[in-house]
Design a protein around this motif. Structure first.
Motif, PDB file in Angstrom:
ATOM      1  N   TRP B  36      25.771  -8.989 -11.806  1.00 18.21           N
ATOM      2  CA  TRP B  36      24.514  -8.363 -12.180  1.00 18.21           C
ATOM      3  C   TRP B  36      23.639  -8.164 -10.937  1.00 18.21           C
ATOM      4  CZ3 TRP B  36      19.338 -10.052 -12.035  1.00 18.21           C
ATOM      5  CH2 TRP B  36      18.446  -9.301 -12.796  1.00 18.21           C
ATOM      6  N   VAL B  37      23.037  -7.012 -10.794  1.00 16.82           N
ATOM      7  CA  VAL B  37      22.188  -6.719  -9.630  1.00 16.82           C
ATOM      8  C   VAL B  37      20.716  -6.738 -10.012  1.00 16.82           C
ATOM      9  CG1 VAL B  37      21.598  -5.010  -7.868  1.00 16.82           C
ATOM     10  CG2 VAL B  37      23.972  -5.275  -8.565  1.00 16.82           C
ATOM     11  N   GLN B  38      20.385  -5.933 -10.975  1.00 25.41           N
ATOM     12  CA  GLN B  38      19.034  -5.877 -11.529  1.00 25.41           C
ATOM     13  C   GLN B  38      19.161  -5.128 -12.855  1.00 25.41           C
ATOM     14  OE1 GLN B  38      16.598  -3.566  -8.700  1.00 25.41           O
ATOM     15  NE2 GLN B  38      17.068  -1.723  -9.806  1.00 25.41           N
ATOM     16  N   ASN B  39      18.056  -4.921 -13.518  1.00 24.77           N
ATOM     17  CA  ASN B  39      18.038  -4.187 -14.779  1.00 24.77           C
ATOM     18  C   ASN B  39      19.015  -2.998 -14.796  1.00 24.77           C
ATOM     19  OD1 ASN B  39      17.062  -3.196 -17.273  1.00 24.77           O
ATOM     20  ND2 ASN B  39      15.620  -1.865 -16.204  1.00 24.77           N
ATOM     21  N   SER B  40      19.994  -3.037 -15.704  1.00 28.92           N
ATOM     22  CA  SER B  40      20.949  -1.930 -15.909  1.00 28.92           C
ATOM     23  C   SER B  40      21.864  -1.596 -14.736  1.00 28.92           C
ATOM     24  CB  SER B  40      20.224  -0.636 -16.309  1.00 28.92           C
ATOM     25  OG  SER B  40      19.377  -0.858 -17.388  1.00 28.92           O
ATOM     26  N   SER B  41      22.071  -2.550 -13.818  1.00 27.89           N
ATOM     27  CA  SER B  41      23.010  -2.245 -12.733  1.00 27.89           C
ATOM     28  C   SER B  41      23.823  -3.464 -12.304  1.00 27.89           C
ATOM     29  CB  SER B  41      22.282  -1.609 -11.556  1.00 27.89           C
ATOM     30  OG  SER B  41      21.289  -2.453 -11.088  1.00 27.89           O
ATOM     31  N   PHE B  42      25.068  -3.183 -11.989  1.00 28.66           N
ATOM     32  CA  PHE B  42      26.047  -4.196 -11.621  1.00 28.66           C
ATOM     33  C   PHE B  42      26.825  -3.749 -10.391  1.00 28.66           C
ATOM     34  CE2 PHE B  42      25.203  -5.415 -15.924  1.00 28.66           C
ATOM     35  CZ  PHE B  42      25.499  -6.768 -15.987  1.00 28.66           C
ATOM     36  N   GLU B  43      27.333  -4.743  -9.651  1.00 26.27           N
ATOM     37  CA  GLU B  43      28.177  -4.460  -8.485  1.00 26.27           C
ATOM     38  C   GLU B  43      29.412  -5.340  -8.552  1.00 26.27           C
ATOM     39  OE1 GLU B  43      26.437  -5.462  -4.745  1.00 26.27           O
ATOM     40  OE2 GLU B  43      24.774  -4.072  -4.966  1.00 26.27           O
ATOM     41  N   GLY B  44      30.465  -4.898  -7.923  1.00 20.06           N
ATOM     42  CA  GLY B  44      31.606  -5.794  -7.801  1.00 20.06           C
ATOM     43  C   GLY B  44      32.863  -5.117  -7.324  1.00 20.06           C
ATOM     44  N   GLU B  45      33.861  -5.964  -7.042  1.00 25.09           N
ATOM     45  CA  GLU B  45      35.186  -5.499  -6.642  1.00 25.09           C
ATOM     46  C   GLU B  45      36.089  -5.537  -7.853  1.00 25.09           C
ATOM     47  OE1 GLU B  45      37.155  -6.894  -2.692  1.00 25.09           O
ATOM     48  OE2 GLU B  45      35.738  -8.431  -3.329  1.00 25.09           O
ATOM     49  N   LEU B  46      36.883  -4.512  -8.044  1.00 25.89           N
ATOM     50  CA  LEU B  46      37.811  -4.479  -9.174  1.00 25.89           C
ATOM     51  C   LEU B  46      39.170  -3.946  -8.736  1.00 25.89           C
ATOM     52  CD1 LEU B  46      35.554  -2.713 -11.891  1.00 25.89           C
ATOM     53  CD2 LEU B  46      36.023  -5.158 -11.758  1.00 25.89           C
ATOM     54  N   THR B  47      40.211  -4.507  -9.320  1.00 19.82           N
ATOM     55  CA  THR B  47      41.529  -3.898  -9.146  1.00 19.82           C
ATOM     56  C   THR B  47      41.578  -2.688 -10.077  1.00 19.82           C
ATOM     57  OG1 THR B  47      42.496  -5.163 -10.962  1.00 19.82           O
ATOM     58  CG2 THR B  47      42.604  -6.161  -8.764  1.00 19.82           C
ATOM     59  N   LYS B  48      42.584  -1.866  -9.897  1.00 17.21           N
ATOM     60  CA  LYS B  48      42.756  -0.690 -10.755  1.00 17.21           C
ATOM     61  C   LYS B  48      42.850  -1.108 -12.242  1.00 17.21           C
ATOM     62  CE  LYS B  48      43.902   3.781 -11.305  1.00 17.21           C
ATOM     63  NZ  LYS B  48      43.134   4.928 -10.858  1.00 17.21           N
ATOM     64  N   THR B  49      43.591  -2.180 -12.489  1.00 19.46           N
ATOM     65  CA  THR B  49      43.769  -2.679 -13.863  1.00 19.46           C
ATOM     66  C   THR B  49      42.434  -3.134 -14.466  1.00 19.46           C
ATOM     67  OG1 THR B  49      45.937  -3.446 -13.175  1.00 19.46           O
ATOM     68  CG2 THR B  49      45.127  -4.281 -15.284  1.00 19.46           C
ATOM     69  N   GLN B  50      41.671  -3.889 -13.669  1.00 22.75           N
ATOM     70  CA  GLN B  50      40.359  -4.356 -14.146  1.00 22.75           C
ATOM     71  C   GLN B  50      39.426  -3.180 -14.414  1.00 22.75           C
ATOM     72  OE1 GLN B  50      39.572  -6.849 -10.744  1.00 22.75           O
ATOM     73  NE2 GLN B  50      39.860  -8.741 -11.910  1.00 22.75           N
ATOM     74  N   TYR B  51      39.450  -2.217 -13.509  1.00 20.38           N
ATOM     75  CA  TYR B  51      38.597  -1.033 -13.652  1.00 20.38           C
ATOM     76  C   TYR B  51      38.916  -0.278 -14.952  1.00 20.38           C
ATOM     77  CZ  TYR B  51      37.216   3.836 -12.796  1.00 20.38           C
ATOM     78  OH  TYR B  51      36.710   5.103 -12.919  1.00 20.38           O
ATOM     79  N   LEU B  52      40.190  -0.074 -15.211  1.00 20.30           N
ATOM     80  CA  LEU B  52      40.592   0.651 -16.428  1.00 20.30           C
ATOM     81  C   LEU B  52      40.276  -0.143 -17.693  1.00 20.30           C
ATOM     82  CD1 LEU B  52      43.980   2.190 -15.217  1.00 20.30           C
ATOM     83  CD2 LEU B  52      41.783   3.368 -15.515  1.00 20.30           C
ATOM     84  N   SER B  53      40.398  -1.442 -17.575  1.00 17.01           N
ATOM     85  CA  SER B  53      40.095  -2.313 -18.697  1.00 17.01           C
ATOM     86  C   SER B  53      38.584  -2.305 -19.006  1.00 17.01           C
ATOM     87  CB  SER B  53      40.609  -3.706 -18.332  1.00 17.01           C
ATOM     88  OG  SER B  53      40.236  -4.627 -19.285  1.00 17.01           O
ATOM     89  N   LEU B  54      37.783  -2.362 -17.970  1.00 12.05           N
ATOM     90  CA  LEU B  54      36.322  -2.279 -18.128  1.00 12.05           C
ATOM     91  C   LEU B  54      35.923  -0.949 -18.783  1.00 12.05           C
ATOM     92  CD1 LEU B  54      33.321  -2.984 -17.625  1.00 12.05           C
ATOM     93  CD2 LEU B  54      33.637  -2.361 -15.226  1.00 12.05           C
ATOM     94  N   GLN B  55      36.490   0.135 -18.282  1.00 12.01           N
ATOM     95  CA  GLN B  55      36.208   1.466 -18.851  1.00 12.01           C
ATOM     96  C   GLN B  55      36.583   1.520 -20.333  1.00 12.01           C
ATOM     97  OE1 GLN B  55      37.732   5.026 -17.236  1.00 12.01           O
ATOM     98  NE2 GLN B  55      36.102   5.191 -15.747  1.00 12.01           N
ATOM     99  N   ALA B  56      37.763   0.995 -20.649  1.00 13.54           N
ATOM    100  CA  ALA B  56      38.252   1.030 -22.032  1.00 13.54           C
ATOM    101  C   ALA B  56      37.324   0.241 -22.956  1.00 13.54           C
ATOM    102  CB  ALA B  56      39.667   0.467 -22.094  1.00 13.54           C
TER     103      ALA B  56
END
Lengths: 96, 96
Positions: B36-56
């Motif tokens: 979590w960064v601040q209201n309505s925003s996040f940062e981080g490192e993701l693998t391709k699998t994590q990224y697709l899982s988050l999107q889904a």
């Protein structure tokens, strides 16, 4: 005529303003310099002078203990991809 | 043992959710994957699998006509500087 190349940088600006009263002032300042993206976030190209001027204006309006404005300054926009889920609220963008 | 290098990408995620009822669901999903960064925003490192899982996961919860989630996918975080005005709400960051 001596034409100097004016170097621009790319910015994504996000803010978290604790008071609903200050919010329209911050929004108004950001709109002068950048393109609105969605709730509390703006994008755009700025010269060094514009960037400093935007910072200076914001500093006069935010409450430093409660509010937060984050500038992500990007040297090469080509390394940033933008992926949108849901509604695209503004199609003007510096990232693709 | 055959160790494969897992490539990660850097993400800044910002969202604009039209309904206060959906907001905690989106927040909860993002917290699972990112910082979590601040209201309505996040940062981080993701693998391709994590990224697709988050999107889904996000896709099952957002209203595509009203909400907007934007992923800024950064190949090289070194080209991004982060400048904060006011309060730093979370010091954990992938950009410096």
């Amino acid at each position: 005529m001596n034409v100097k190349e004016i170097k621009k940088m790319y910015y994504l600006v996000i803010y978290d303003i604790a008071s609903a009263k200050r919010l329209p002032k911050i929004l108004k300042i950001c709109r002068k310099y950048l393109n609105w993206v969605q709730n509390s976030s703006f994008e755009g190209e700025l010269t060094k002078t514009q960037y400093l001027s935007l910072q200076a204006e914001l500093k006069t309006k935010i409450n430093k203990k409660e509010d937060s404005v984050i500038f992500y300054q990007v040297r090469t926009p080509e390394v940033v991809n933008k992926i949108i889920l849901g509604k695209e609220k503004n199609e003007i963008s510096i990232f693709f």
